[in-house]
Write an enzyme that holds these catalytic residues in place. Structure first.
Site, mmCIF file in Angstrom:
data_model
loop_
_atom_site.group_PDB
_atom_site.id
_atom_site.type_symbol
_atom_site.label_atom_id
_atom_site.label_comp_id
_atom_site.label_asym_id
_atom_site.label_seq_id
_atom_site.Cartn_x
_atom_site.Cartn_y
_atom_site.Cartn_z
ATOM 1 N N LYS A 145 0.860 -1.195 0.000
ATOM 2 C CA LYS A 145 0.000 0.000 0.000
ATOM 3 C C LYS A 145 0.890 1.237 0.000
ATOM 4 O O LYS A 145 1.784 1.367 0.843
ATOM 5 C CB LYS A 145 -0.858 -0.037 1.258
ATOM 6 C CG LYS A 145 -2.179 0.674 1.175
ATOM 7 C CD LYS A 145 -2.887 0.449 2.520
ATOM 8 C CE LYS A 145 -4.319 0.855 2.509
ATOM 9 N NZ LYS A 145 -4.879 0.747 3.867
HETATM 10 O O1 G3P Z 1 -9.070 1.753 4.817
HETATM 11 C C1 G3P Z 1 -8.935 3.060 5.258
HETATM 12 C C2 G3P Z 1 -9.551 3.225 6.591
HETATM 13 O O2 G3P Z 1 -8.824 2.508 7.549
HETATM 14 C C3 G3P Z 1 -9.753 4.607 7.028
HETATM 15 O O3 G3P Z 1 -10.910 4.579 7.751
HETATM 16 O O4 G3P Z 1 -12.514 5.356 9.411
HETATM 17 O O5 G3P Z 1 -10.069 5.876 9.676
HETATM 18 O O6 G3P Z 1 -11.410 7.009 7.930
HETATM 19 P P1 G3P Z 1 -11.242 5.784 8.750
#
Ligand code: G3P
Length: 217
Positions: A83
């Site tokens: 990634k």
């Molecule tokens: O896959 C990306 C994710 O982990 C981000 O999620 O909820 O931290 O915006 P969030």
């Protein structure tokens, strides 16, 4: 639609994987921090558990360092997907690692222009962040539609991996638009099953069955 789980929590991955619901896993530095474990160790464990791609994120800023980190992470297991962030250095690393035959997930995508660049750089997956756009009062789901339209216009093979999923509706809307993959915390995937009419119907069947006095076994 493929379901990836967005976590480095082994028990949570295993629970859904045993149901055949896990097509891959995504992690990031925040999720590694949350797991409290070493990235190499936890990634190896996830890769042994799950057949599909397991995203492990580089943390360097310069392309050459990202490439070195990506090659190192890719040695952990055949199903590691490297990634990289959506920066010019990240896209350079994407091109090199893709040309070496590795899977690359380009993350932190917040615009269709960025998604177009990632596809041009040969990304296996593009990760548009829905929830974080919603957080700043933009329509995260519009980004999924825009990328779908643009990729379909030109037949780009980069898969749309809808990320930063916060609600069941995010998953359903992404599915309606035709995102190839969603990655969501296990708790959100598990809450997809909830419906009050299912609970109500089951309670009624249970009560009626008791009244019959019968047994199946
Ligand atoms: O896959 C990306 C994710 O982990 C981000 O999620 O909820 O931290 O915006 P969030």
């Amino acid at each position: 639609m493929k379901f990836f789980v967005d976590t480095a929590d082994i028990a949570a991955i295993k629970e859904l994987n045993d149901l055949g619901m896990v097509d891959g896993v995504t992690t990031n530095p925040s999720l590694i921090l949350k797991s409290g474990r070493a990235i190499a160790e936890v990634t190896a464990e996830i890769c042994a558990l799950v057949e599909g791609p397991v995203s492990a994120e580089v943390v360097a800023e310069k392309a050459e360092d990202m490439i070195a980190e990506g090659r190192h992470l890719a040695k952990i297991a055949d199903n590691v997907c490297v990634k990289v962030p959506l920066t010019w250095d990240g896209l350079k690393a994407c091109r090199v690692l893709t040309d070496e035959g590795r899977k690359v997930n380009v993350t932190l995508c917040f615009s269709s222009a960025q998604a177009l660049l990632a596809a041009k750089a040969g990304a296996t997956f593009i990760s548009p962040f829905i929830g974080r756009l919603d957080d700043i009062h933009l329509e995260g789901m519009d980004l999924i539609s825009d990328i779908r339209e643009i990729y379909d216009n030109y037949g780009f093979e980069t898969e749309i991996l809808a990320a930063s999923i916060r609600t069941v509706n995010h998953i359903v809307d992404a599915a309606r638009i035709g995102a190839d993959v969603i990655t969501a915390p296990p708790s959100i995937i598990k809450s997809m099953i909830t419906h009050p009419l299912t609970d109500k119907g089951l309670a009624q069947f249970d009560a009626d069955w008791k009244q019959t006095g019968q047994k199946i076994l």
